[in-house]
Design a protein around this motif. Structure first.
Motif, PDB file in Angstrom:
ATOM      1  N   ILE A  38       0.837  -1.201   0.000  1.00 64.88           N
ATOM      2  CA  ILE A  38       0.000   0.000   0.000  1.00 64.88           C
ATOM      3  C   ILE A  38       0.874   1.254   0.000  1.00 64.88           C
ATOM      4  CG2 ILE A  38      -1.792   1.260   1.254  1.00 64.88           C
ATOM      5  CD1 ILE A  38      -2.688  -1.410  -0.019  1.00 64.88           C
ATOM      6  N   GLY A  39       1.946   1.236   0.793  1.00 58.98           N
ATOM      7  CA  GLY A  39       2.868   2.373   0.814  1.00 58.98           C
ATOM      8  C   GLY A  39       3.479   2.617  -0.559  1.00 58.98           C
ATOM      9  N   GLY A  40       3.840   1.537  -1.255  1.00 60.38           N
ATOM     10  CA  GLY A  40       4.394   1.668  -2.601  1.00 60.38           C
ATOM     11  C   GLY A  40       3.396   2.246  -3.587  1.00 60.38           C
ATOM     12  N   LEU A  41       2.146   1.838  -3.481  1.00 61.17           N
ATOM     13  CA  LEU A  41       1.111   2.387  -4.367  1.00 61.17           C
ATOM     14  C   LEU A  41       0.905   3.877  -4.127  1.00 61.17           C
ATOM     15  CD1 LEU A  41      -1.593  -0.428  -4.398  1.00 61.17           C
ATOM     16  CD2 LEU A  41       0.041   0.152  -6.192  1.00 61.17           C
ATOM     17  N   ILE A  42       0.969   4.295  -2.871  1.00 57.08           N
ATOM     18  CA  ILE A  42       0.826   5.720  -2.567  1.00 57.08           C
ATOM     19  C   ILE A  42       2.015   6.496  -3.130  1.00 57.08           C
ATOM     20  CG2 ILE A  42       0.728   7.424  -0.696  1.00 57.08           C
ATOM     21  CD1 ILE A  42      -0.766   5.250   0.946  1.00 57.08           C
ATOM     22  N   ALA A  43       3.216   5.939  -3.012  1.00 53.82           N
ATOM     23  CA  ALA A  43       4.410   6.601  -3.552  1.00 53.82           C
ATOM     24  C   ALA A  43       4.330   6.718  -5.078  1.00 53.82           C
ATOM     25  CB  ALA A  43       5.667   5.837  -3.143  1.00 53.82           C
ATOM     26  N   VAL A  44       3.857   5.675  -5.739  1.00 54.74           N
ATOM     27  CA  VAL A  44       3.712   5.729  -7.198  1.00 54.74           C
ATOM     28  C   VAL A  44       2.669   6.766  -7.594  1.00 54.74           C
ATOM     29  CG1 VAL A  44       2.941   4.416  -9.207  1.00 54.74           C
ATOM     30  CG2 VAL A  44       4.535   3.393  -7.607  1.00 54.74           C
ATOM     31  N   SER A  45       1.595   6.862  -6.821  1.00 53.87           N
ATOM     32  CA  SER A  45       0.578   7.880  -7.099  1.00 53.87           C
ATOM     33  C   SER A  45       1.170   9.285  -6.985  1.00 53.87           C
ATOM     34  CB  SER A  45      -0.601   7.742  -6.140  1.00 53.87           C
ATOM     35  OG  SER A  45      -1.203   6.491  -6.280  1.00 53.87           O
ATOM     36  N   ALA A  46       2.023   9.483  -5.990  1.00 50.80           N
ATOM     37  CA  ALA A  46       2.683  10.784  -5.829  1.00 50.80           C
ATOM     38  C   ALA A  46       3.566  11.093  -7.025  1.00 50.80           C
ATOM     39  CB  ALA A  46       3.509  10.795  -4.549  1.00 50.80           C
ATOM     40  N   LEU A  47       4.332  10.106  -7.458  1.00 46.48           N
ATOM     41  CA  LEU A  47       5.206  10.322  -8.615  1.00 46.48           C
ATOM     42  C   LEU A  47       4.404  10.518  -9.900  1.00 46.48           C
ATOM     43  CD1 LEU A  47       8.000   7.767  -7.717  1.00 46.48           C
ATOM     44  CD2 LEU A  47       8.155  10.255  -7.638  1.00 46.48           C
ATOM     45  N   ALA A  48       3.241   9.883  -9.984  1.00 42.95           N
ATOM     46  CA  ALA A  48       2.387  10.073 -11.163  1.00 42.95           C
ATOM     47  C   ALA A  48       1.854  11.506 -11.220  1.00 42.95           C
ATOM     48  CB  ALA A  48       1.229   9.079 -11.131  1.00 42.95           C
ATOM     49  N   ILE A  61       6.229   0.998 -15.535  1.00 44.18           N
ATOM     50  CA  ILE A  61       5.092   0.870 -16.449  1.00 44.18           C
ATOM     51  C   ILE A  61       4.490   2.234 -16.746  1.00 44.18           C
ATOM     52  CG2 ILE A  61       2.747  -0.048 -16.658  1.00 44.18           C
ATOM     53  CD1 ILE A  61       3.748  -2.443 -14.936  1.00 44.18           C
ATOM     54  N   ALA A  62       4.298   3.046 -15.718  1.00 40.28           N
ATOM     55  CA  ALA A  62       3.694   4.364 -15.913  1.00 40.28           C
ATOM     56  C   ALA A  62       4.560   5.252 -16.788  1.00 40.28           C
ATOM     57  CB  ALA A  62       3.455   5.027 -14.554  1.00 40.28           C
ATOM     58  N   LEU A  63       5.874   5.226 -16.580  1.00 42.53           N
ATOM     59  CA  LEU A  63       6.765   6.051 -17.398  1.00 42.53           C
ATOM     60  C   LEU A  63       6.786   5.570 -18.837  1.00 42.53           C
ATOM     61  CD1 LEU A  63       9.767   6.638 -14.961  1.00 42.53           C
ATOM     62  CD2 LEU A  63       7.958   8.251 -15.588  1.00 42.53           C
ATOM     63  N   ALA A  64       6.716   4.268 -19.048  1.00 43.77           N
ATOM     64  CA  ALA A  64       6.684   3.741 -20.413  1.00 43.77           C
ATOM     65  C   ALA A  64       5.405   4.154 -21.129  1.00 43.77           C
ATOM     66  CB  ALA A  64       6.811   2.220 -20.391  1.00 43.77           C
ATOM     67  N   LEU A  65       4.293   4.191 -20.405  1.00 41.02           N
ATOM     68  CA  LEU A  65       3.028   4.594 -21.019  1.00 41.02           C
ATOM     69  C   LEU A  65       2.974   6.088 -21.314  1.00 41.02           C
ATOM     70  CD1 LEU A  65       0.502   2.464 -18.954  1.00 41.02           C
ATOM     71  CD2 LEU A  65       1.182   2.128 -21.339  1.00 41.02           C
ATOM     72  N   GLU A  66       3.644   6.891 -20.500  1.00 43.05           N
ATOM     73  CA  GLU A  66       3.605   8.342 -20.670  1.00 43.05           C
ATOM     74  C   GLU A  66       4.651   8.872 -21.640  1.00 43.05           C
ATOM     75  OE1 GLU A  66       1.722  10.994 -19.518  1.00 43.05           O
ATOM     76  OE2 GLU A  66       0.310   9.402 -18.988  1.00 43.05           O
TER      77      GLU A  66
END
Length: 146
Positions: A37-47, A129-134
């Motif tokens: 869950i902490g990792g998902l929150i961190a990824v959301s912040a970076l997104a 994954i997010a950076l590859a999509l963006e």
């Protein structure tokens, strides 16, 4: 396209969300939360930061390749599990040490290092994954050449 308001608020919001992700990571032993869950929150912040400033800004902010972060997390989580075998207890059994740092006893465990490994795997894999999509398509992906 990001607005002036988003570009103004994104750094502060990103910092708060990253701090909250560390809080969720650390409280995950005894309460709901943990590495995933902490990792998902961190990824959301970076997104959010990426939406405001672009892929290049996120790559500069994380400093390491996302898959290197995921690999380091996988190594840490695996070593945390195997450490128990070396002490003659079943795989993934939590081990504790209590070092004294500045006259304060600090309890450290393999449970925490496993959670930290999961956190790094989630951050590294999903941000990759997010950076590859963006990312803007280049000539190899059917985009126009410069």
């Amino acid at each position: 396209m990001s607005t002036l308001i988003l570009r103004t608020v994104a750094p502060a919001l990103t910092a708060l969300m990253l701090l909250f992700s560390v809080f969720v990571l650390l409280r995950g032993h005894n309460e709901p939360g943990g590495g995933f869950i902490g990792g998902l929150i961190a990824v959301s912040a970076l997104a959010i930061y990426g939406i405001a400033f672009g892929v290049g800004a996120v790559r500069r902010a994380i400093r390491f390749h996302p898959m290197a972060i995921a690999g380091a997390g996988l190594l840490l989580a695996t070593l945390s599990g195997f450490l128990s075998i070396f002490f003659g207890v079943p795989f993934m059994t939590g081990l504790w040490v209590y070092p004294v740092i500045f006259d304060v006893e600090v309890p450290l465990s393999t449970v925490m290092s496993f959670d930290l490994g999961v956190y790094l795997v989630v951050v590294g894999a999903i941000i990759s994954i997010a950076l590859a999509l963006e990312q803007e398509p280049g000539p190899e992906l059917g985009g126009e050449e410069d």
